[in-house]
Design a protein around this motif. Structure first.
Motif, short mmCIF file in Angstrom:
data_model
loop_
_atom_site.label_atom_id
_atom_site.label_comp_id
_atom_site.label_asym_id
_atom_site.label_seq_id
_atom_site.Cartn_x
_atom_site.Cartn_y
_atom_site.Cartn_z
N GLU A 134 9.33 3.55 8.38
CA GLU A 134 8.07 4.29 8.45
C GLU A 134 6.88 3.33 8.43
OE1 GLU A 134 9.04 8.55 6.31
OE2 GLU A 134 8.92 6.74 5.04
N ARG A 135 6.96 2.29 7.60
CA ARG A 135 5.87 1.32 7.56
C ARG A 135 5.80 0.52 8.88
NH1 ARG A 135 7.77 0.57 2.08
NH2 ARG A 135 8.88 -1.32 2.72
N ALA A 136 6.96 0.21 9.44
CA ALA A 136 6.98 -0.52 10.71
C ALA A 136 6.34 0.31 11.82
CB ALA A 136 8.41 -0.90 11.08
N ASP A 137 6.55 1.62 11.78
CA ASP A 137 5.95 2.50 12.78
C ASP A 137 4.43 2.51 12.64
OD1 ASP A 137 6.15 4.61 14.87
OD2 ASP A 137 5.31 5.86 13.27
N ARG A 163 3.16 -0.75 14.17
CA ARG A 163 3.10 -0.76 15.64
C ARG A 163 1.91 0.05 16.15
NH1 ARG A 163 8.76 -0.63 14.99
NH2 ARG A 163 8.75 1.66 14.92
N ARG A 164 1.70 1.21 15.55
CA ARG A 164 0.57 2.04 15.97
C ARG A 164 -0.76 1.36 15.64
NH1 ARG A 164 0.79 6.96 13.08
NH2 ARG A 164 2.65 6.38 11.89
N PHE A 165 -0.79 0.62 14.52
CA PHE A 165 -1.99 -0.14 14.18
C PHE A 165 -2.32 -1.17 15.26
CE2 PHE A 165 -2.98 -4.45 12.65
CZ PHE A 165 -4.34 -4.31 12.52
N ALA A 182 0.81 -1.21 0.00
CA ALA A 182 0.00 0.00 0.00
C ALA A 182 0.84 1.27 0.00
CB ALA A 182 -0.92 0.00 1.22
N PHE A 183 2.02 1.21 0.64
CA PHE A 183 2.86 2.40 0.78
C PHE A 183 4.29 2.12 0.32
CE2 PHE A 183 -0.39 2.76 4.16
CZ PHE A 183 -0.99 3.95 3.77
N PRO A 184 4.48 1.83 -0.96
CA PRO A 184 5.85 1.54 -1.44
C PRO A 184 6.76 2.76 -1.36
CG PRO A 184 4.33 1.74 -3.28
CD PRO A 184 3.49 1.74 -2.04
N GLU A 185 6.16 3.95 -1.28
CA GLU A 185 6.95 5.18 -1.22
C GLU A 185 7.56 5.44 0.16
OE1 GLU A 185 2.84 6.39 0.12
OE2 GLU A 185 3.73 4.95 -1.29
N LEU A 186 7.08 4.72 1.18
CA LEU A 186 7.59 4.89 2.53
C LEU A 186 8.77 3.96 2.79
CD1 LEU A 186 4.30 5.14 4.64
CD2 LEU A 186 5.65 7.00 3.64
N SER A 187 9.60 4.34 3.71
CA SER A 187 10.72 3.47 4.10
C SER A 187 10.19 2.32 4.96
CB SER A 187 11.76 4.26 4.89
OG SER A 187 11.23 4.65 6.16
N ALA A 188 11.01 1.28 5.09
CA ALA A 188 10.64 0.15 5.93
C ALA A 188 10.39 0.58 7.36
CB ALA A 188 11.72 -0.93 5.87
N ARG A 246 -5.60 6.74 3.80
CA ARG A 246 -4.37 7.53 3.69
C ARG A 246 -4.37 8.69 4.69
NH1 ARG A 246 -1.14 5.94 -0.21
NH2 ARG A 246 -1.96 4.59 -1.87
N GLU A 247 -5.54 9.17 5.07
CA GLU A 247 -5.60 10.24 6.06
C GLU A 247 -5.21 9.75 7.46
OE1 GLU A 247 -9.53 11.84 5.91
OE2 GLU A 247 -9.24 12.85 3.98
N ASP A 248 -5.49 8.49 7.75
CA ASP A 248 -5.22 7.95 9.09
C ASP A 248 -4.90 6.46 8.96
OD1 ASP A 248 -4.98 7.71 11.82
OD2 ASP A 248 -7.14 7.64 12.20
N PRO A 249 -3.72 6.13 8.41
CA PRO A 249 -3.43 4.74 8.04
C PRO A 249 -3.43 3.75 9.20
CG PRO A 249 -1.46 6.10 7.86
CD PRO A 249 -2.62 7.03 8.05
N GLU A 250 -2.99 4.15 10.40
CA GLU A 250 -2.90 3.18 11.48
C GLU A 250 -4.26 2.73 12.01
OE1 GLU A 250 -1.87 7.19 13.54
OE2 GLU A 250 -1.69 6.28 11.56
#
Length: 293
Positions: A51-54, A57-59, A43-49, A262-266
């Motif tokens: 950033e996606r991991a963060d 965790r918040r999810f 879903a977010f290939p533009e983010l770093s690993a 995209r507004e609130d992914p977690e």
């Protein structure tokens, strides 16, 4: 018994328990960690690993809180939902329903607290709202969730019986709620499109019922403002006359769903195996089964 006992916890203790549940899910059992990681990467290939991991965790922290909030709902009163769930723009639903005289299909996604949305809207708007649901495999948990959903007069409709019920009572004013962001199984009719950068299949039930009844369709978005406090925002999605050959209703639903995520992914349900189906593999399998000329 544990589920029912959780409903008696005061909110401060509920969120302490939710933190322990988060530790259990994320660090101990590693519940669907691979699924969440793969979903976020697609879903977010533009983010770093990192950033996606963060986000991941918040999810999991949100997931633990929402799960316990849903169980807490069994012991909550109408006034508590009036305090904790706010409807930002009820005029959108009032307009679509012609001042609460015409039925409306409301579609939403697994974001925020999708179960509390039902109670908050019923409490504030005072109108009949019936959720369409897919029964759970665990009969006891399914009954518990059914009881939670129906506690303020809503009449939950099982997905396989919903169309007949809606058509049979189409002259009554009701709001029908469908959480339609999960993937249909292969035996169910679906529609392929792009969702969060990936090919995904969507249920066609909403647009099928809308075209059969002429009911307008409204999208409901759940915003989380703080622990245990949410806002519902309605968006106009589709109105008759409908083009029976197009998938405009589903396309608009997908666009609004992706914007909300995209507004609130977690706050979305990343642990769901949303992209488990492979369109290319399914098309190849269907072609292989076709008789040769």
């Amino acid at each position: 018994m544990i589920y029912r006992l959780i409903a008696f916890l005061p909110f401060p203790l509920l969120y302490v328990t939710a933190w322990l549940v988060y530790v259990l899910l994320y660090h101990v059992t590693r519940y669907r960690r691979k699924v969440v990681s793969e979903n976020l990467a697609g879903a977010f290939p533009e983010l770093s690993a990192a950033e996606r991991a963060d986000i991941g965790r918040r999810f999991y922290r949100r997931l633990a809180q929402v799960a316990l909030e849903i169980l807490k709902a069994r012991r909550m009163q109408r006034d508590e939902f009036l305090d904790r769930m706010k409807v930002l723009n009820p005029e959108v639903l009032r307009k679509a329903s012609e001042d609460h005289t015409r039925s409306v299909i409301v579609v939403t996604i697994h974001q925020g607290n999708w179960e509390w949305m039902l109670h908050g809207a019923v409490a504030e708007l005072g109108i009949p709202i019936d959720p369409v649901y897919k029964p759970l495999h665990n009969a006891q948990v399914d009954q518990l969730i059914y009881d939670i959903r129906s506690q303020f007069g809503s009449r939950p409709l099982a997905m396989d019986k919903a169309t007949r019920d809606i058509l049979g009572r189409r002259r009554e004013f009701r709001i029908f709620v469908m959480v339609a962001d999960q993937s249909p199984i292969r035996s169910e009719r679906g529609y392929w499109t792009t969702f969060m950068n990936q090919e995904a299949n969507f249920y066609l039930g909403t647009e099928t019922i809308a075209k059969m009844t002429g009911f307008p369709v409204v999208f409901a978005q759940c915003h989380r403002r703080s622990k245990g406090r949410y806002e519902i925002e309605f968006h106009e999605l589709a109105e008759r006359p409908y083009d029976k050959e197009s998938h405009l209703i589903t396309d608009r639903y997908v666009a609004l769903a992706e914007k909300a995520i995209r507004e609130d992914p977690e706050s979305w349900l990343w642990s769901n195996r949303r992209w488990k189906r492979d369109r290319a593999a399914e098309d190849a399998a269907e072609q292989a089964q076709e008789p040769s000329s």
